[in-house]
Write an enzyme that holds these catalytic residues in place. Sequence first.
Site, short mmCIF file in Angstrom:
data_model
loop_
_atom_site.label_atom_id
_atom_site.label_comp_id
_atom_site.label_asym_id
_atom_site.label_seq_id
_atom_site.Cartn_x
_atom_site.Cartn_y
_atom_site.Cartn_z
N LYS A 110 -4.28 5.32 9.02
CA LYS A 110 -5.04 5.60 7.80
C LYS A 110 -5.87 6.85 8.05
CE LYS A 110 -7.50 2.89 4.29
NZ LYS A 110 -8.69 3.64 3.95
N SER A 126 -12.86 -2.89 0.90
CA SER A 126 -13.01 -2.27 2.22
C SER A 126 -14.48 -1.93 2.44
CB SER A 126 -12.20 -0.98 2.30
OG SER A 126 -10.82 -1.26 2.24
N ARG A 173 0.86 -1.19 0.00
CA ARG A 173 0.00 0.00 0.00
C ARG A 173 0.89 1.23 0.00
NH1 ARG A 173 -2.55 3.53 3.62
NH2 ARG A 173 -4.69 4.07 3.05
#
Length: 209
Positions: A136, A107, A38
């Site tokens: 995040k 998600s 990521r």
Amino acid sequence: MAPWDLYVIITTNLGGGRPTLELVRQALAGGATAIQLREKDLPAREQVELGREIRQLTRAAGATFIVNDRLDVALAVEADGVHIGQEDLPAKVARELLGPGKILGVSTGTVLEARQAVVDGADYLGVGSIYATRSKEDAGEPIGLAGLKAIRAAVTVPLVAIGGINSNNAAEVIAAGADGVAVVSAVIGAPDVAAAARELLAAVRRARH
């Protein structure tokens, strides 16, 4: 080996200045069953170069390799699949482009999102944020264990819980219906990445048995 037990997300700038591949090696040494790349700020070319290296490392360790967001990168490096958020490429489109035999993760934070993701072809769901997290920025308000339980009751695909999870609270997350836990800073931000992974994996497996 269940692929979702310990899902470690690699975002290098949260790794305490250590090189990306070193973080991956250590996470795998500690027993990570899945690795997600990521790196939203990295150009595609660099993601592909990194991804090819990670593909070799995960393959040797028998771990699943997922690329966040970038379906093109996932296909280029022969990753096992791609993970997308609610604001990314629509899940249905991603499923069509990925083709058979590849994993699609989505998600979700609500029952409605979870059900739609499954209809669109998701193989597993990233569910959260369970607890508050700093890893995040766009994680939104935590859904808590109650939110996780509601999604577990609504769908049958594997659920990987994310958001503020560590070895102290992993057991309650598994008890609430998660098949595994996804972490960033709890593993790659730890002084000893392999030890942190090992401890968290042990907590998850103890909770399951």
